[in-house]
Design a protein around this motif. Structure first.
Motif, PDB file in Angstrom:
ATOM      1  N   ALA A 132      48.666  36.192  37.788  1.00  0.00           N
ATOM      2  CA  ALA A 132      48.118  34.848  37.951  1.00  0.00           C
ATOM      3  C   ALA A 132      47.335  34.682  39.242  1.00  0.00           C
ATOM      4  O   ALA A 132      46.472  33.827  39.332  1.00  0.00           O
ATOM      5  N   ILE A 133      47.641  35.496  40.245  1.00  0.00           N
ATOM      6  CA  ILE A 133      47.002  35.288  41.557  1.00  0.00           C
ATOM      7  C   ILE A 133      46.374  36.596  42.051  1.00  0.00           C
ATOM      8  O   ILE A 133      46.608  37.666  41.485  1.00  0.00           O
ATOM      9  N   GLU A 134      45.620  36.473  43.129  1.00  0.00           N
ATOM     10  CA  GLU A 134      44.926  37.630  43.689  1.00  0.00           C
ATOM     11  C   GLU A 134      45.868  38.805  43.941  1.00  0.00           C
ATOM     12  O   GLU A 134      45.546  39.956  43.645  1.00  0.00           O
TER      13      GLU A 134
ATOM     14  N   VAL B 107      43.886  32.624  32.032  1.00  0.00           N
ATOM     15  CA  VAL B 107      44.079  32.775  33.470  1.00  0.00           C
ATOM     16  C   VAL B 107      42.893  33.561  34.010  1.00  0.00           C
ATOM     17  O   VAL B 107      42.591  34.659  33.539  1.00  0.00           O
TER      18      VAL B 107
ATOM     19  N   ASP C  52      48.463  39.656  42.498  1.00  0.00           N
ATOM     20  CA  ASP C  52      48.846  40.365  41.272  1.00  0.00           C
ATOM     21  C   ASP C  52      47.787  41.395  40.911  1.00  0.00           C
ATOM     22  O   ASP C  52      48.102  42.497  40.444  1.00  0.00           O
ATOM     23  N   ILE C  53      46.526  41.000  41.102  1.00  0.00           N
ATOM     24  CA  ILE C  53      45.433  41.945  40.827  1.00  0.00           C
ATOM     25  C   ILE C  53      45.475  43.100  41.832  1.00  0.00           C
ATOM     26  O   ILE C  53      45.325  44.268  41.479  1.00  0.00           O
TER      27      ILE C  53
ATOM     28  N   THR D 280      35.496  38.597  38.902  1.00  0.00           N
ATOM     29  CA  THR D 280      36.072  37.451  38.212  1.00  0.00           C
ATOM     30  C   THR D 280      36.736  38.000  36.952  1.00  0.00           C
ATOM     31  O   THR D 280      36.079  38.554  36.076  1.00  0.00           O
TER      32      THR D 280
ATOM     33  N   VAL E 227      41.206  35.027  37.520  1.00  0.00           N
ATOM     34  CA  VAL E 227      41.455  35.314  38.931  1.00  0.00           C
ATOM     35  C   VAL E 227      40.177  35.869  39.544  1.00  0.00           C
ATOM     36  O   VAL E 227      39.536  36.748  38.973  1.00  0.00           O
ATOM     37  N   THR E 228      39.823  35.317  40.689  1.00  0.00           N
ATOM     38  CA  THR E 228      38.646  35.806  41.408  1.00  0.00           C
ATOM     39  C   THR E 228      39.108  36.499  42.680  1.00  0.00           C
ATOM     40  O   THR E 228      39.941  35.963  43.418  1.00  0.00           O
ATOM     41  N   ILE E 229      38.580  37.671  42.916  1.00  0.00           N
ATOM     42  CA  ILE E 229      38.997  38.417  44.110  1.00  0.00           C
ATOM     43  C   ILE E 229      37.851  39.304  44.572  1.00  0.00           C
ATOM     44  O   ILE E 229      37.070  39.810  43.756  1.00  0.00           O
TER      45      ILE E 229
END
Lengths: 344, 804
Positions: free
Chosen positions: B464-466, B412, B468-469, B453, B414-416
């Motif tokens: 899994a998603i932004e 997984v 969450d980060i 990233t 995730v980019t943020i």
């Protein structure tokens, strides 16, 4: 003659003074000023006087009459006053006897709490949204990021009617419905109070029916700090201006990040006591940033819009606020319980 | 999840942080630590002793006289009542002067004439829960391994000097259902590193494939299955430290092989199952759905009948385990076991949940499968188990692993951006701070121009998603550091809808009129569901009610209000006036939501008004209730549009029931309860009403318009009309108003008489009629003219005569 007048005046004034009631006083008036009275007699005798003496004597007679008249009036006022006082004294009542009671009911304590919360958020620009208590599985779970098979939606925990219809387990479906109505355009700013149902056995801390209030704000640029500010405002208005709040990370499927919100204990001011179990904090809310899946499912672009949501239980707040020890009181409707909430 | 503080130190350095402090930090970072249990319940002075001699107590059959070396000079004589005490044992000895739980002080004593200088302890006496004590020591003292050093602190060896953190895990944090997972979390919080357990596996030259093969028929239920064989094991107790750790975690030790599988379950969060290879009955494992009606006797000796929804491990013929939940008794590891097949698998959570639900059987294993395990660690866990069996059960690990792997795993990523994080949180966190947090979490990431990233480790299945980060950053940054702001943007005033505002006014009115607001349950029983209902529909029944009493949705509020009145009466509260505003639920076909209609209902019974010392006392009657409703209609501006009509309804007094009609349509009823129903509810004379609140509140009403205050005197004429007793006042009044025309402004009833002074079957009703013209003073003649028309009208319509 002059002496006679002065003597009469003297006598009349004495009798006026001695008159103890209005009738006696009237007798005095008739006796001295009446047509057959001594002063009238003196006037009749004036014929015998010289023309020079007459005006002098006439003036004197009038003067005497006036003095007596004034004294009579004064005495009359005094006697009347006394008579009124006597009458009023006889009318005295016992002011300590109970008054005629006004029968008055009052809000149920939950309504009291809910209305207080409603008004508080109305003041912050919210409107009140309501929705059905019998709800579609879709709005109660799926639209809130609780897909079928999710552990948090076990049959055992909810009152299902059919596979697709159940008694709502929280007021969150109202959020989903309201967002859907907005068709992807903000702002949305609502609170949703209402009854909810869970498959719990009724005891001191559980009730299969209870109430919830949820709040939802969706707009561009809504930040988690706005949630904190809003809830701090709420906590201070609800529990006292010197209250503070804290966030603890938590998990709800429909928000991310999710937090549990504690309010500093109003009982001890945060030093720790039996009410807050020594921690200084009392948990009263669940909250978080609306999960992007929830926004998207309701037709909002989660790249453009963010939102926060929070939920609380009026029962719990009422229990804290009023020191109620058993949740069942709210639904037994014992008048001795209800009437305790009858004042400001 | 119970986390032993002492055990946790194996994986992460806890220097300078106490268990209590650690608990606070963990809680603040998102996992609630429900309690920190201090395992030592006040014990002092308990050491390891060596039983040098054991003799029968001369005066007591059930006592032993032991000479025990406790590492302090001469051996001491201790009288012991445990049946299993024997020469040569290493045991826990509470020395003279020691303290046991409950502030129980050990003193020099004489037992049946024999001196006793201390006490040999069972685990229970040391504060261990009975259910955790190994079965063989359940009724006696605990025997330590022979290498336990004499004089050593027994508590330390038993981990009773430990503290246990109880984690209350939210469903997303299944990663913390393992010591290693907790270690990662703690390391992230403290900014320290994680030490993973060492795996050094010595395989022999044989091949596992010669021993066993595996086939998975339903890969969706079981995407990964691996297994190893360890041969020539010797079943015996597991090492003391392992037993101690298991007990600290709430698991009872059994034997080395079983304990090792449980230990790995706790350490890795990977459930394992050990089969007795020789009892498997074949050389193959087939994983498949059970056949309907197939049975298995599980480890708890219960025969369970299976359905096609259950996954089983079979030997190709019959089930040997209920997959992921519990092993079968037929292949259970026992004292005679020599060769062990270890299973490590990844089962689908939903499949396992079904079995758990159907069999009411939840285990440490099933809980982890249900919540989701990390398949990336499955094989590692298997290897470590095999290694431990070699080490602590004297086994030999056969070369190789049997494996069926249909997992399709992708990292997984995730980019943020930093901006996104700050925009959502309302913070000004720096790039460096975010990088620091990700590093502490041991997430691999790259950063370029504020864009992160991140490759999420497989153990964190919740990310899994932004967002969450963002949550990870927020919780480790600390919510206390989050500023408090208010939403900016278009400010619109908030307000109640007209309906909501009116509803509040109705509540206040009713309360000021003397009624308390009640809130009752929406669920009721079948009989009460339709009682009193204004409209009825097919009852809406719950699929799975908890009781018959709460199984159907109500169609009227009245039954539960009556129950509330009855509840009060049973508690000596005789005078009850309650109202409720709430929904009733009318079915709308099976697939549609029901119509929920808001109703207003009330119940009144007992004394309505009393002012005893002035001799006033008024019981509730029909007209008390009606007066309250009249006031309500007036409040809503509907007083001239509502009409009461004599009616008959079930459960209500046939002569004292009225329907209320708004603009000619029925909106509710008001009535005295039928005496039979009254009795059913254990009530005295009781009045009830129910109204369709929605119709009432939605009725359109004109705005208030000022009318001129009368400037001319009005003239009042009274008439007493004698009519047939069946004529109702409302009709008479209506006729009077009609006949009176414009000048008649007001008609009120001031007397009703029925009795001796009138003929049988007649009654008299006296009206006061007020005439008024806003433009001028009326003459007597004008009034007389109109008044005579009125009298004529009632004479004609009702045969009314003026009472002489």
């Amino acid at each position: 003659m002059k002496e006679r007048l002065q003597q009469l005046q003297q006598e009349a004034l004495e009798k006026i003074e001695q008159a103890n009631d209005l009738k006696a006083l009237n007798d005095v008036r008739v006796a001295y000023l009446g047509k057959k009275g001594p002063i009238t007699e003196v006037l009749r005798g004036m014929g015998a006087l010289s023309p020079e003496e007459r005006p002098v004597m006439g003036a004197l007679v009038n003067e005497v009459r006036e003095v007596i008249q004034t004294a009579l009036e004064a005495r009359q006022a005094t006697l009347e006053q006394a008579e009124v006082e006597k009458k009023l004294a006889a009318e005295a009542i016992d002011v300590t006897l109970p008054g005629r009671p006004i029968r008055r009911g009052n809000h149920h304590p939950l309504t009291r709490v809910i209305e207080e919360i409603e008004d508080l958020f109305i003041g912050m620009g919210y409107t009140i949204a309501e929705g059905p208590e019998v709800e579609k599985d879709y709005y109660n779970f799926e639209a809130l990021n609780l897909p079928k098979g999710h552990p948090a939606r076990d049959m055992q925990d909810s009152f299902y009617i059919t596979e697709e219809i159940l008694l709502r387990t929280h007021t969150s479906p109202v959020q989903a419905r309201t967002m859907e109505k907005h068709q992807g355009r903000g702002p949305v700013k609502i609170i949703c109070p209402g009854k909810v149902y869970r498959r719990d056995n009724d005891d001191a801390t559980h009730s299969h029916q209870f109430t919830q209030i949820e709040g939802l704000v969706v707009d561009e640029h809504i930040r988690m700090s706005d949630l904190k500010g809003t809830l701090r405002e709420f906590a201070r208005k609800m529990f006292g201006e010197d209250r503070d709040i804290r966030f603890r990370p938590s998990f709800f499927p429909f928000t991310e990040p999710s937090v549990e919100v504690d309010v500093s204990c109003a009982n001890c001011g945060g030093h720790g006591c039996s009410v807050c179990k020594g921690t200084g904090w009392i948990e009263i809310l669940g909250a978080g940033m609306v999960h992007p899946n929830v926004l998207e499912m309701a037709g909002f672009d989660s790249k453009k819009y963010t939102g926060f949501a929070f939920g609380m239980g009026p029962e719990r707040i009422a229990m804290l606020k009023y020191g109620i020890d058993d949740i069942r009181h709210f639904y037994q409707n014992d008048v001795r319980f209800l009437q305790q909430f009858n004042r400001v | 999840m119970f986390v032993s503080y002492k055990w946790l130190q194996q994986y992460v350095d806890l220097t300078n942080i106490t268990a209590k402090e650690l608990a606070d930090r963990i809680t603040k970072a998102g996992i609630e630590v429900e309690s920190v249990e201090v395992r030592n319940k006040g014990i002092q002075g308990v050491v390891i002793g060596h039983v040098l001699e054991r003799e029968q107590h001369p005066n007591a059959d059930k006592l032993s006289k032991c000479f025990v070396d406790i590492g302090e000079g001469e051996p001491v004589q201790i009288i012991c009542g445990a049946p299993n005490v024997a020469k040569g044992q290493k045991v826990a000895v509470a020395k003279v002067g020691a303290v046991l739980p409950g502030n129980f002080k050990i003193k020099r004593a004489k037992l049946r004439g024999e001196e006793s200088n201390g006490m040999i302890c069972s685990l229970q006496e040391l504060g261990v829960e009975s259910k955790l004590v190994p079965k063989e020591y359940a009724d006696g003292i605990f025997v330590f391994p022979s290498d336990a050093p004499v004089g050593a602190d027994a508590l330390e060896l038993l981990y009773l000097d430990d503290e246990v953190l109880e984690l209350s895990l939210t469903p997303n944090r299944a990663d913390c259902l393992s010591m290693i997972g907790v270690a990662y979390e703690v390391a992230a919080i403290l900014g320290r590193s994680v030490k993973l357990p060492a795996i050094e596996l010595h395989e022999n030259s044989e091949s596992v494939h010669d021993y066993i093969s595996v086939r998975v028929d339903t890969p969706k239920d079981n995407p990964l299955y691996v297994g190893r064989i360890v041969k020539n094991v010797k079943i015996g107790p597991s090492p003391l430290w392992m037993q101690a750790r298991l007990m600290a975690a709430g698991i009872r030790p059994h034997n080395n092989v079983v304990d090792i599988t449980n230990y790995i379950l706790l350490e890795y969060g990977q459930p394992l199952h050990a089969f007795d290879y020789d009892r498997l009955g074949s050389k193959e494992i087939v994983v498949r759905r059970a056949k309907a009606g197939e049975t298995i006797v599980t480890l708890d000796d219960v025969e369970r009948t299976l359905t096609e929804e259950h996954l089983v491990i079979t030997n190709g013929k019959e089930p040997v385990a209920l997959a992921g939940v519990m092993g079968g008794a037929n292949s259970e590891v026992c004292d005679k076991t020599v060769n062990v097949f270890i299973e490590a698998a990844y089962f689908n959570g939903a499949t396992i949940r079904q079995a758990v639900k159907d069999h009411g059987l939840r285990s440490e294993s099933s809980t982890r499968f249900e919540k989701g395990i990390d398949p990336a660690r499955t094989k590692e866990a298997l290897d470590r188990a095999a290694m431990l069996m070699a080490e602590y059960a004297g086994g030999e690990v056969i070369g190789g692993v049997v494996e069926v792997n249909t997992l399709q795993r992708k990292d997984v990523v995730v980019t943020i951006t930093l901006d996104r994080i700050n925009n959502v949180l309302g913070t000004t966190i720096t790039k460096e701070e975010v990088a620091g947090i990700l590093t502490n979490l041991q997430f691999t990431f790259t950063e370029e121009n504020g864009t992160f990233t991140i490759t999420v480790p497989s153990r964190r299945r919740d990310i899994a998603i932004e967002e969450d980060i963002i949550e990870e950053v927020a919780r480790l940054y600390g919510y206390d550091n989050l500023p408090a702001t208010l939403p900016v943007g278009e400010a619109k005033p908030g307000k109640l809808t007209p309906y909501q505002a009116k509803r509040r006014k109705v509540r206040r009115y009713l309360e000021d009129a003397g009624l308390f607001q009640a809130i009752t349950y929406s669920l009721t029983n079948e009989a009460k569901a339709t009682m009193f209902a204004l409209e009825t529909a097919e009852p809406i029944r719950l699929a799975l009610p908890m009781s018959e009493e709460r199984s159907v949705l109500r169609q009227s509020l009245v039954p539960h209000l009556l129950e509330a009145a009855s509840y009060n009466r049973a508690r000596q509260v005789e005078n009850v006036a309650l109202y409720e505003i709430g929904s009733v639920y009318l079915a709308n076909g099976e697939h549609e939501l029901p119509n929920e209609k808001e109703r207003l209902a009330g119940v009144l019974t007992g004394v309505w008004h009393a002012h005893v010392w002035q001799g006033e006392k008024k019981a509730v009657d029909f007209y008390v209730a009606k007066g309250i409703l009249d006031g309500l209609f007036a409040l809503l501006g509907l007083e001239n549009r509502v009409e009461y009509k004599q009616a008959k309804r079930e459960h209500l007094h046939p002569g004292r029931t009225a329907d209320m009609l708004l603009d000619g349509k029925t909106i509710g009823f008001i009535a005295q309860l039928h005496p039979i129903v009254q009795k059913q509810f254990d009530l005295k004379e009781t009045y009830v009403f129910e109204l369709d609140l929605e119709v009432l509140l939605k009725a359109e009403v004109d705005n208030i318009r000022y009318t001129a205050i009368p400037r001319f005197p009005s003239i009042t004429r009274d008439i007493a009309l004698v009519v047939d007793e069946h004529v109702v006042a409302g009709e008479l009044q209506k006729a009077i108003i009609e006949a009176g025309g414009e000048l008649l402004k007001d008609v009120s009833i001031f007397d009703v008489y029925k009795g001796d002074r009138l003929p049988e079957g007649k009654k008299s009703i006296a009206f006061a009629l007020r005439y008024y013209d806003p433009e001028r003073t009326l003459t007597d003649e004008e009034v007389t003219n109109v008044h005579e028309q009125v009298i004529k009208a009632v004479e004609q319509q009702f045969g009314a005569t003026l009472r002489g």
